[in-house]
Design a protein around this motif. Structure first.
Motif, mmCIF file in Angstrom:
data_model
loop_
_atom_site.group_PDB
_atom_site.id
_atom_site.type_symbol
_atom_site.label_atom_id
_atom_site.label_comp_id
_atom_site.label_asym_id
_atom_site.label_seq_id
_atom_site.Cartn_x
_atom_site.Cartn_y
_atom_site.Cartn_z
ATOM 1 N N ASP A 224 -3.325 -8.389 4.396
ATOM 2 C CA ASP A 224 -4.673 -8.630 4.942
ATOM 3 C C ASP A 224 -5.255 -9.824 4.186
ATOM 4 O OD1 ASP A 224 -4.336 -6.362 6.496
ATOM 5 O OD2 ASP A 224 -5.324 -5.047 5.064
ATOM 6 N N ARG B 120 0.859 -1.205 0.000
ATOM 7 C CA ARG B 120 0.000 0.000 0.000
ATOM 8 C C ARG B 120 0.886 1.243 0.000
ATOM 9 N NH1 ARG B 120 -3.493 -0.056 5.195
ATOM 10 N NH2 ARG B 120 -4.228 -2.019 4.327
ATOM 11 N N HIS C 70 1.826 -1.554 5.777
ATOM 12 C CA HIS C 70 1.611 -2.057 4.416
ATOM 13 C C HIS C 70 2.537 -1.394 3.390
ATOM 14 C CE1 HIS C 70 -1.943 -4.754 4.694
ATOM 15 N NE2 HIS C 70 -2.168 -4.063 5.805
ATOM 16 N N TRP D 233 -7.524 -10.334 10.393
ATOM 17 C CA TRP D 233 -7.049 -10.517 9.016
ATOM 18 C C TRP D 233 -5.640 -9.995 8.736
ATOM 19 C CZ3 TRP D 233 -10.799 -7.056 10.741
ATOM 20 C CH2 TRP D 233 -10.426 -5.703 10.714
ATOM 21 N N HIS D 234 -5.057 -9.185 9.644
ATOM 22 C CA HIS D 234 -3.782 -8.510 9.349
ATOM 23 C C HIS D 234 -2.607 -9.294 9.930
ATOM 24 C CE1 HIS D 234 -1.160 -4.803 8.816
ATOM 25 N NE2 HIS D 234 -0.457 -5.502 9.700
ATOM 26 N N GLU E 238 -6.935 -7.105 14.773
ATOM 27 C CA GLU E 238 -7.494 -7.422 13.448
ATOM 28 C C GLU E 238 -7.239 -8.899 13.096
ATOM 29 O OE1 GLU E 238 -5.697 -4.624 10.709
ATOM 30 O OE2 GLU E 238 -6.339 -2.921 11.913
HETATM 31 ZN ZN LIG Z 1 -3.504 -4.721 7.209
#
Ligand SMILES: [Zn+2]
Ligand SMILES: C[C@@H](N)C(=O)N[C@H](C)C(=O)O
Length: 237
Positions: free
Chosen positions: A141, A78, A134, A205-206, A203
């Motif tokens: 993720d 990202r 990121h 997912w992370h 989180e």
């Molecule tokens: Zn993330």
């Protein structure tokens, strides 16, 4: 500043590589591109070479027990401009969901909205000593899809700003569906941690490997270890 941002970065210079499809399932259309995030020529589906190697290992562990299942990548690399865009986008979104008008926010409303956003999103820092995770190519993720390509139920969507996102949110529930959400989250966590990743505490997912958050979480788990980060922000030039 978050505690992990004090970790020293000794950049190793590994390249960013594309995450191969269909080896992995990639979310399409990409959710941040859809809301206008400024990727330019860049793609979210890139990771540092070493991270990709460990992701392949995680998927092999998954498929040993669940043939045909795959890791689905929601987001990976990202650019910092995208981090800034998504923080601003999320701030607007959450203000709107609470019925607040951006132009008329009080200072305390602004602060409490920012606190909620930054519980889940990293600060879009341009300082090379504190890159957003990121932007290093060392964070990802992910969720799981089954042998039919169907998303496995995790109990809450990626990026939801609520306690349902905490990895152990369903751990103590006795409800049958909640138990299956927890089991699926544990399955994801187990393959990722066994392959060398660390999980974001808020989180499900992370996951990260080689960045500051990873180094900090690794030292939290092994207080005698001396760990530095090997990935700083990449691709910003
Ligand atoms: Zn993330
Ligand atoms: C909110 C989620 N998509 C995310 O990536 N959070 C981490 C902490 C980040 O912004 O780096």
């Amino acid at each position: 500043m978050k505690p992990y941002q004090h970790i020293a970065i000794v950049e190793c210079g590994e390249p960013l590589l594309p995450i191969p499809e269909p080896l992995f399932s990639l979310v399409s259309p990409h959710p941040y591109t859809t809301v206008g995030a400024p990727y330019g020529e860049k793609s979210p589906f890139y990771l540092r070479e070493g991270v990709l190697k460990h992701l392949i290992e995680a998927q092999a562990l998954l498929q040993k027990e669940f043939p045909g299942w795959r890791i689905q990548v929601f987001d990976a690399y990202r650019p910092i401009a995208v981090q800034q865009y998504m923080v601003d986008h999320t701030f607007r979104d959450v203000a709107q969901s609470k019925g607040l008008s951006l132009g008329r926010l009080t200072e305390s409303e602004r602060e409490s909205l920012l606190e909620l956003v930054y519980e889940f999103w990293a600060v879009p820092s341009l300082n090379p000593a504190t890159p957003p995770p990121h932007s290093t190519g060392g964070a990802i993720d992910v969720t799981l899809v089954d042998e039919f390509g169907q998303a496995v139920a995790m109990g809450s969507p990626i990026d939801e700003l609520s306690p349902r996102s905490y990895p152990d949110h369903f751990a103590t529930s006795i409800d049958f569906r909640d138990r299956s959400f927890h089991e699926h989250r544990q399955r994801l966590r187990s393959i990722m941690l066994t392959a060398g990743f660390q999980q974001h505490p808020n989180e499900w997912w992370h996951f990260c490997l080689g960045d500051q958050m990873w180094a900090w979480l690794t030292m939290q788990a092994n207080p005698d270890a001396k760990v530095t980060a090997r990935y700083g922000a990449v691709g910003e030039g």
